[in-house]
Design a protein around this motif. Structure first.
Motif, PDB file in Angstrom:
ATOM      1  N   CYS A  96       0.843  -1.192   0.000  1.00  0.00           N
ATOM      2  CA  CYS A  96       0.000   0.000   0.000  1.00  0.00           C
ATOM      3  C   CYS A  96       0.873   1.234   0.000  1.00  0.00           C
ATOM      4  CB  CYS A  96      -0.918  -0.002   1.225  1.00  0.00           C
ATOM      5  SG  CYS A  96      -2.020   1.433   1.314  1.00  0.00           S
ATOM      6  N   GLU A  97       0.440   2.249  -0.730  1.00  0.00           N
ATOM      7  CA  GLU A  97       1.125   3.524  -0.683  1.00  0.00           C
ATOM      8  C   GLU A  97       0.098   4.633  -0.559  1.00  0.00           C
ATOM      9  OE1 GLU A  97       2.943   3.052  -4.630  1.00  0.00           O
ATOM     10  OE2 GLU A  97       2.010   4.961  -5.178  1.00  0.00           O
ATOM     11  N   LYS A  98       0.517   5.747  -0.028  1.00  0.00           N
ATOM     12  CA  LYS A  98      -0.390   6.886   0.059  1.00  0.00           C
ATOM     13  C   LYS A  98       0.247   8.082  -0.620  1.00  0.00           C
ATOM     14  CE  LYS A  98       0.973   8.636   4.651  1.00  0.00           C
ATOM     15  NZ  LYS A  98       1.342  10.006   4.277  1.00  0.00           N
TER      16      LYS A  98
ATOM     17  N   GLY B 176      -3.183   2.653  10.660  1.00  0.00           N
ATOM     18  CA  GLY B 176      -4.236   2.871  11.624  1.00  0.00           C
ATOM     19  C   GLY B 176      -3.714   3.495  12.905  1.00  0.00           C
ATOM     20  N   GLU B 177      -4.632   3.712  13.820  1.00  0.00           N
ATOM     21  CA  GLU B 177      -4.281   4.281  15.122  1.00  0.00           C
ATOM     22  C   GLU B 177      -5.229   3.688  16.160  1.00  0.00           C
ATOM     23  OE1 GLU B 177      -3.939   8.706  17.219  1.00  0.00           O
ATOM     24  OE2 GLU B 177      -4.115   8.517  15.039  1.00  0.00           O
ATOM     25  N   PRO B 178      -4.700   3.111  17.237  1.00  0.00           N
ATOM     26  CA  PRO B 178      -5.563   2.438  18.222  1.00  0.00           C
ATOM     27  C   PRO B 178      -6.717   3.317  18.687  1.00  0.00           C
ATOM     28  CG  PRO B 178      -3.263   2.019  18.704  1.00  0.00           C
ATOM     29  CD  PRO B 178      -3.279   3.032  17.602  1.00  0.00           C
ATOM     30  N   GLU B 179      -7.926   2.782  18.577  1.00  0.00           N
ATOM     31  CA  GLU B 179      -9.164   3.416  19.026  1.00  0.00           C
ATOM     32  C   GLU B 179      -9.493   4.713  18.269  1.00  0.00           C
ATOM     33  OE1 GLU B 179      -9.121   3.957  23.235  1.00  0.00           O
ATOM     34  OE2 GLU B 179      -8.741   1.842  23.673  1.00  0.00           O
ATOM     35  N   ALA B 180      -8.721   5.008  17.198  1.00  0.00           N
ATOM     36  CA  ALA B 180      -8.976   6.243  16.449  1.00  0.00           C
ATOM     37  C   ALA B 180      -9.205   5.997  14.962  1.00  0.00           C
ATOM     38  CB  ALA B 180      -7.816   7.221  16.630  1.00  0.00           C
ATOM     39  N   ALA B 181      -8.512   5.029  14.373  1.00  0.00           N
ATOM     40  CA  ALA B 181      -8.635   4.796  12.934  1.00  0.00           C
ATOM     41  C   ALA B 181      -8.196   3.380  12.605  1.00  0.00           C
ATOM     42  CB  ALA B 181      -7.808   5.803  12.142  1.00  0.00           C
ATOM     43  N   CYS B 182      -8.845   2.792  11.574  1.00  0.00           N
ATOM     44  CA  CYS B 182      -8.498   1.452  11.105  1.00  0.00           C
ATOM     45  C   CYS B 182      -7.335   1.528  10.114  1.00  0.00           C
ATOM     46  CB  CYS B 182      -9.702   0.795  10.435  1.00  0.00           C
ATOM     47  SG  CYS B 182     -11.094   0.491  11.551  1.00  0.00           S
ATOM     48  N   SER B 183      -6.659   0.416   9.934  1.00  0.00           N
ATOM     49  CA  SER B 183      -5.508   0.363   9.037  1.00  0.00           C
ATOM     50  C   SER B 183      -5.955   0.065   7.606  1.00  0.00           C
ATOM     51  CB  SER B 183      -4.534  -0.723   9.494  1.00  0.00           C
ATOM     52  OG  SER B 183      -5.122  -2.014   9.317  1.00  0.00           O
ATOM     53  N   ALA B 184      -5.029   0.261   6.668  1.00  0.00           N
ATOM     54  CA  ALA B 184      -5.312  -0.037   5.266  1.00  0.00           C
ATOM     55  C   ALA B 184      -5.583  -1.529   5.066  1.00  0.00           C
ATOM     56  CB  ALA B 184      -4.138   0.416   4.396  1.00  0.00           C
TER      57      ALA B 184
ATOM     58  N   ASP C 131      -6.205  13.241  -0.976  1.00  0.00           N
ATOM     59  CA  ASP C 131      -5.270  12.185  -0.609  1.00  0.00           C
ATOM     60  C   ASP C 131      -5.835  10.852  -1.093  1.00  0.00           C
ATOM     61  OD1 ASP C 131      -3.547  13.918   0.613  1.00  0.00           O
ATOM     62  OD2 ASP C 131      -4.082  13.353   2.661  1.00  0.00           O
ATOM     63  N   TYR C 132      -4.956   9.880  -1.292  1.00  0.00           N
ATOM     64  CA  TYR C 132      -5.456   8.552  -1.623  1.00  0.00           C
ATOM     65  C   TYR C 132      -4.524   7.485  -1.066  1.00  0.00           C
ATOM     66  CZ  TYR C 132      -1.969   8.207  -5.437  1.00  0.00           C
ATOM     67  OH  TYR C 132      -0.795   8.156  -6.168  1.00  0.00           O
ATOM     68  N   TRP C 133      -5.108   6.319  -0.814  1.00  0.00           N
ATOM     69  CA  TRP C 133      -4.343   5.102  -0.575  1.00  0.00           C
ATOM     70  C   TRP C 133      -4.462   4.259  -1.837  1.00  0.00           C
ATOM     71  CZ3 TRP C 133      -6.618   3.244   4.785  1.00  0.00           C
ATOM     72  CH2 TRP C 133      -6.233   4.162   5.776  1.00  0.00           C
ATOM     73  N   LEU C 134      -3.352   3.657  -2.229  1.00  0.00           N
ATOM     74  CA  LEU C 134      -3.346   2.721  -3.354  1.00  0.00           C
ATOM     75  C   LEU C 134      -2.863   1.380  -2.838  1.00  0.00           C
ATOM     76  CD1 LEU C 134      -3.562   1.894  -6.309  1.00  0.00           C
ATOM     77  CD2 LEU C 134      -1.284   2.890  -6.687  1.00  0.00           C
ATOM     78  N   GLN C 135      -3.744   0.393  -2.885  1.00  0.00           N
ATOM     79  CA  GLN C 135      -3.423  -0.953  -2.417  1.00  0.00           C
ATOM     80  C   GLN C 135      -3.297  -1.875  -3.622  1.00  0.00           C
ATOM     81  OE1 GLN C 135      -7.075  -0.852  -0.115  1.00  0.00           O
ATOM     82  NE2 GLN C 135      -5.912  -1.109   1.777  1.00  0.00           N
TER      83      GLN C 135
END
Length: 340
Positions: free
Chosen positions: A17-19, A206-214, A325-329
């Motif tokens: 994955c890249e952002k 991601g970030e614990p309790e704040a955001a999910c990972s790619a 912004d984008y994530w590319l998986q």
């Protein structure tokens, strides 16, 4: 600034994955789309959306046509008339088992995924170079191999890279064979009360309790596109998957899937339109565009050899955020190089 992150490597597949940002001068989004040639399925998901915009719907409905030619002799693809009429640049790439390869008498190379005992070979023929030298020994040898020594026939999917009258030209050119014009299959649906992962564009891991990972998003998308239940009910014996946390429930999400033979330029237009989706304020914080290649394609990106023996995955997914912004998986199977 682009960022590349290897998220997962297992015996079955590799996910990277890249952002980046679509406005970044070194963004690779166009290149990755344009060099993934053999696209079988395209899906996009828009949270907090119940009706598709006219611009997006028009692009979806204009995703074809393509053509199926049954039992087409391989020698037709090296004919000068075919190349001069339809081919602007490109190669004919054959993935052959050992016996077929030896019977053709052509020069190739062992597949890099053959293992200790080579059982598969790759033959690459530059069509433009071949067509410009019709009197050469190479052209005569290839023509003899396909017409006499080892006549091969295949079912081919063909698509034209431009619009206009080329479709009728293709139909008439192959009129001596069984050719059918086809349109991609389009499935449009609205998913209600959908649990969605909370994402932050700057946090791939991601970030614990704040955001999910790619990676968590990638797995969640697979469940959504498979119409799996996401609530992990104890009496559900089909799926025990549940939406990763933190998450939020959206009242409606629009899901579109296009299945057929879809050209890269059609996908790029869809991606551009999904970016424009955020030109006006929207409730959705992000949208996704997912593209799957044909499992049995001989290549994945560009001319990278693609293996089919252990699954055949080669796919990519964009997560487009409202700030561009984008994530590319990118994911490939075990018999593939690392995605470009």
């Amino acid at each position: 600034m682009a960022m590349l992150c290897r998220l997962r490597e297992v015996p079955r597949h590799l996910l990277v994955c890249e952002k980046s940002n679509f406005s970044h001068e070194k963004s690779r989004h166009r290149h990755l789309v344009e060099t993934h040639y053999h696209n079988y399925r395209v899906s996009f998901l828009i949270p907090e959306c119940g009706i598709l915009s006219k611009e997006l719907k028009d692009l979806v409905m204009d995703s074809g046509p393509y053509y199926l030619v049954k039992d087409l002799p391989l020698h037709e693809l090296i004919a000068h008339e075919f190349i001069s009429t339809f081919v602007k640049k490109g190669k004919l790439i054959l993935s052959l088992d050992k016996d077929t390869y030896e019977e053709t008498g052509l020069q190739g190379r062992p597949s890099q995924y053959s293992g200790r005992k080579t059982m598969k070979f790759i033959v690459s023929i530059d069509l433009m170079d071949l067509s410009s030298k019709l009197d050469s020994k190479k052209y005569k040898r290839v023509s003899w191999a396909f017409k006499e020594k080892k006549p091969l026939k295949f079912d081919f999917l063909l698509a034209w890279h431009q619009t206009g009258a080329e479709g009728s030209t293709m139909m008439s050119y192959f009129s001596n064979y069984r050719i059918q014009e086809r349109q991609p299959k389009i499935a449009l649906s609205t998913v209600t009360d959908l649990p969605c992962p909370v994402l932050r564009s700057g946090e791939l891991r991601g970030e614990p309790e704040a955001a999910c990972s790619a990676q968590e998003l990638f797995e969640w998308l697979g469940a959504v596109f498979s119409n799996a239940e996401l609530n992990n009910e104890p009496d559900n014996f089909i799926s025990t998957y549940c939406c990763p946390q933190p998450s939020t429930v959206v009242a409606k999400a629009y899901l579109c899937t296009i299945t057929g033979f879809i050209l890269p330029e059609k996908i790029h237009l869809l991606l551009e339109q999904l970016c424009r989706y955020f030109d006006e304020p929207k409730l959705a914080p992000w949208v996704t565009l997912s593209v799957q290649g044909f499992a049995d394609s001989p290549v994945s990106w560009r001319e990278n050899e693609h293996g089919f023996r252990k699954g055949g995955e080669h796919l990519y997914n964009f997560v487009v955020f409202s700030n561009r912004d984008y994530w590319l998986q990118l994911a490939v199977g075990a018999d593939d190089d690392c995605p470009p």
